[in-house]
Design an enzyme around this catalytic site. Structure first.
Site, PDB file in Angstrom:
ATOM      1  N   THR A  10       0.788  -1.285  -0.034  1.00  0.00           N
ATOM      2  CA  THR A  10      -0.301   0.058   0.082  1.00  0.00           C
ATOM      3  C   THR A  10       1.059   1.314  -0.086  1.00  0.00           C
ATOM      4  O   THR A  10       2.070   1.064   0.415  1.00  0.00           O
ATOM      5  CB  THR A  10      -0.961  -0.078   1.225  1.00  0.00           C
ATOM      6  OG1 THR A  10      -1.873   1.093   1.125  1.00  0.00           O
ATOM      7  CG2 THR A  10      -0.050   0.092   2.652  1.00  0.00           C
ATOM      8  N   GLU A  11       0.217   2.350  -0.467  1.00  0.00           N
ATOM      9  CA  GLU A  11       0.969   3.826  -0.483  1.00  0.00           C
ATOM     10  C   GLU A  11       2.247   3.767  -1.509  1.00  0.00           C
ATOM     11  O   GLU A  11       3.346   4.012  -0.863  1.00  0.00           O
ATOM     12  CB  GLU A  11       1.285   4.084   1.015  1.00  0.00           C
ATOM     13  CG  GLU A  11       0.350   4.453   1.853  1.00  0.00           C
ATOM     14  CD  GLU A  11      -0.728   5.253   1.439  1.00  0.00           C
ATOM     15  OE1 GLU A  11      -0.355   6.283   0.853  1.00  0.00           O
ATOM     16  OE2 GLU A  11      -1.972   5.179   1.639  1.00  0.00           O
ATOM     17  N   VAL A  12       2.322   2.903  -2.437  1.00  0.00           N
ATOM     18  CA  VAL A  12       3.334   2.826  -3.241  1.00  0.00           C
ATOM     19  C   VAL A  12       3.181   3.790  -4.591  1.00  0.00           C
ATOM     20  O   VAL A  12       4.160   4.219  -5.365  1.00  0.00           O
ATOM     21  CB  VAL A  12       3.726   1.684  -3.848  1.00  0.00           C
ATOM     22  CG1 VAL A  12       4.093   0.877  -2.742  1.00  0.00           C
ATOM     23  CG2 VAL A  12       2.620   1.100  -4.487  1.00  0.00           C
ATOM     24  N   LYS A  14       0.023   3.663  -6.647  1.00  0.00           N
ATOM     25  CA  LYS A  14      -0.670   2.952  -7.642  1.00  0.00           C
ATOM     26  C   LYS A  14      -1.732   4.101  -8.332  1.00  0.00           C
ATOM     27  O   LYS A  14      -1.619   4.024  -9.684  1.00  0.00           O
ATOM     28  CB  LYS A  14      -1.528   1.910  -7.093  1.00  0.00           C
ATOM     29  CG  LYS A  14      -0.979   0.688  -6.571  1.00  0.00           C
ATOM     30  CD  LYS A  14      -1.700  -0.573  -6.275  1.00  0.00           C
ATOM     31  CE  LYS A  14      -2.698  -0.009  -5.272  1.00  0.00           C
ATOM     32  NZ  LYS A  14      -2.039   0.162  -4.054  1.00  0.00           N
ATOM     33  N   THR A  15      -2.266   4.774  -7.480  1.00  0.00           N
ATOM     34  CA  THR A  15      -3.367   5.792  -8.246  1.00  0.00           C
ATOM     35  C   THR A  15      -2.754   6.812  -8.929  1.00  0.00           C
ATOM     36  O   THR A  15      -2.954   7.346 -10.097  1.00  0.00           O
ATOM     37  CB  THR A  15      -4.165   6.533  -7.090  1.00  0.00           C
ATOM     38  OG1 THR A  15      -4.996   5.483  -6.239  1.00  0.00           O
ATOM     39  CG2 THR A  15      -5.209   7.410  -7.462  1.00  0.00           C
ATOM     40  N   LYS A  36     -11.635   1.829  -9.806  1.00  0.00           N
ATOM     41  CA  LYS A  36     -11.259   1.303  -8.489  1.00  0.00           C
ATOM     42  C   LYS A  36     -12.435   0.621  -7.864  1.00  0.00           C
ATOM     43  O   LYS A  36     -13.414   1.080  -7.298  1.00  0.00           O
ATOM     44  CB  LYS A  36     -11.248   2.749  -7.504  1.00  0.00           C
ATOM     45  CG  LYS A  36     -10.261   2.225  -6.199  1.00  0.00           C
ATOM     46  CD  LYS A  36      -8.944   2.091  -6.321  1.00  0.00           C
ATOM     47  CE  LYS A  36      -8.528   2.016  -4.823  1.00  0.00           C
ATOM     48  NZ  LYS A  36      -7.128   1.929  -4.771  1.00  0.00           N
ATOM     49  N   SER A  40     -11.515   1.760   0.580  1.00  0.00           N
ATOM     50  CA  SER A  40     -11.701   2.145   2.017  1.00  0.00           C
ATOM     51  C   SER A  40     -10.870   3.477   2.305  1.00  0.00           C
ATOM     52  O   SER A  40     -10.404   4.083   1.475  1.00  0.00           O
ATOM     53  CB  SER A  40     -11.030   1.166   3.063  1.00  0.00           C
ATOM     54  OG  SER A  40      -9.860   0.840   2.684  1.00  0.00           O
ATOM     55  N   ASP A  53      -9.048   8.523  -3.985  1.00  0.00           N
ATOM     56  CA  ASP A  53      -8.216   7.875  -5.081  1.00  0.00           C
ATOM     57  C   ASP A  53      -9.545   7.813  -6.320  1.00  0.00           C
ATOM     58  O   ASP A  53      -9.169   7.772  -7.437  1.00  0.00           O
ATOM     59  CB  ASP A  53      -7.744   6.518  -4.845  1.00  0.00           C
ATOM     60  CG  ASP A  53      -6.636   6.222  -4.156  1.00  0.00           C
ATOM     61  OD1 ASP A  53      -5.943   7.167  -3.773  1.00  0.00           O
ATOM     62  OD2 ASP A  53      -6.216   5.247  -3.496  1.00  0.00           O
ATOM     63  N   GLU A 113      -7.586  -0.431 -10.989  1.00  0.00           N
ATOM     64  CA  GLU A 113      -6.720  -0.477  -9.971  1.00  0.00           C
ATOM     65  C   GLU A 113      -6.787  -1.376  -8.767  1.00  0.00           C
ATOM     66  O   GLU A 113      -8.057  -1.265  -8.163  1.00  0.00           O
ATOM     67  CB  GLU A 113      -6.405   0.993  -9.549  1.00  0.00           C
ATOM     68  CG  GLU A 113      -5.376   1.248  -8.333  1.00  0.00           C
ATOM     69  CD  GLU A 113      -5.507   2.556  -7.814  1.00  0.00           C
ATOM     70  OE1 GLU A 113      -5.093   2.865  -6.588  1.00  0.00           O
ATOM     71  OE2 GLU A 113      -5.942   3.654  -8.611  1.00  0.00           O
ATOM     72  N   VAL A 115      -6.378  -2.943  -4.844  1.00  0.00           N
ATOM     73  CA  VAL A 115      -6.042  -2.392  -3.315  1.00  0.00           C
ATOM     74  C   VAL A 115      -4.809  -2.962  -2.601  1.00  0.00           C
ATOM     75  O   VAL A 115      -4.514  -4.073  -2.779  1.00  0.00           O
ATOM     76  CB  VAL A 115      -7.221  -2.630  -2.576  1.00  0.00           C
ATOM     77  CG1 VAL A 115      -7.111  -1.919  -1.282  1.00  0.00           C
ATOM     78  CG2 VAL A 115      -8.571  -2.025  -3.329  1.00  0.00           C
TER      79      VAL A 115
END
Length: 225
Positions: A10-12, A14-15, A36, A40, A53, A113, A115
């Site tokens: 997560t938090e890399v 992607k969006t 998407k 959450s 996102d 995308e 999650v």
């Protein structure tokens, strides 16, 4: 063309990568929509829950459908989606997510995308991997150049190959400007990952996907059969 965007964690970014890809595609005169299926960490609005996102994907998409077509399933707590779904009394299954994707907006390109990382849980024993398998789209892997990224990227790439999906390409991001040896990590990934790199999105405290789009080379994507 359809693509599934996943990440090593997560938090890399992607969006950010998905939005930059949407802008790069649209710059070629083609239509592109980002989806998407579940998110959450959404906020209440008069029109229902909205996820940051999902809103970014909607802003980068053309044609721009209704928000619900971009993010059909949103949960308010900023926790793992399967836990948020359980608390909301929802069944977070592959079949449920496919219902939101399959009749989605029509475009030349559809970017779905995921999650978190590749095997984020859904309901029961299903994971995001099962959704990717059901879609059967080529995969783009987003890798943040930070400590541990090489191991995470190679393990993810190995698993994607193991289940029989094509790793079309990967994109490097730089969420932490203080991370040392980013160039060395990038060079190692470029040597070891079994797919071409579409580009490297350098750190920017206020990244603009439209401005980053030229940093992604769509010509490195394999030609669809």
């Amino acid at each position: 063309m359809n693509l599934f965007i996943t990440g090593t964690d997560t938090e890399v970014g992607k969006t950010l990568v998905t939005c930059a890809l949407l802008h790069a595609i649209r710059a070629r005169g083609e239509t592109a929509v980002g989806l998407k299926p579940v998110a959450s960490g959404s906020r209440p609005t008069p029109d229902g829950l909205r996820n940051e996102d999902g809103e970014a994907l909607l802003a980068a998409s053309s044609p721009g459908p209704a928000y619900a077509a971009i993010n059909p399933l949103a949960f308010e707590p900023a926790i793992a989606p399967h836990i948020a779904a359980e608390e909301a009394g929802e069944a977070l299954t592959v079949a449920r997510l496919l219902q939101g994707i399959t009749p989605g907006p029509v475009a030349d390109w559809r970017l779905v995308e995921g999650v978190g990382g590749w095997r984020v849980p859904l309901s029961g024993r299903e994971t995001m991997e099962d959704l990717a398998l059901a879609l059967d789209y080529p995969v783009i892997l987003v890798v943040a150049l930070r400590l541990g990224c090489i191991n995470h990227a190679l393990l993810t790439a190995d698993r994607i190959a193991q289940v029989g999906l094509p790793l079309a390409s990967w994109v490097a991001t730089e969420p932490d400007p203080e991370q040392s040896h980013r160039q060395e990590n990038f060079q190692t990934l470029a040597r070891l990952l079994p797919a071409p790199c579409l580009g490297r999105l350098r750190h920017n405290p206020r990244p603009d996907p439209a401005e980053l789009a030229p940093d992604l080379d769509l010509n490195r994507l394999p030609t669809p059969p």
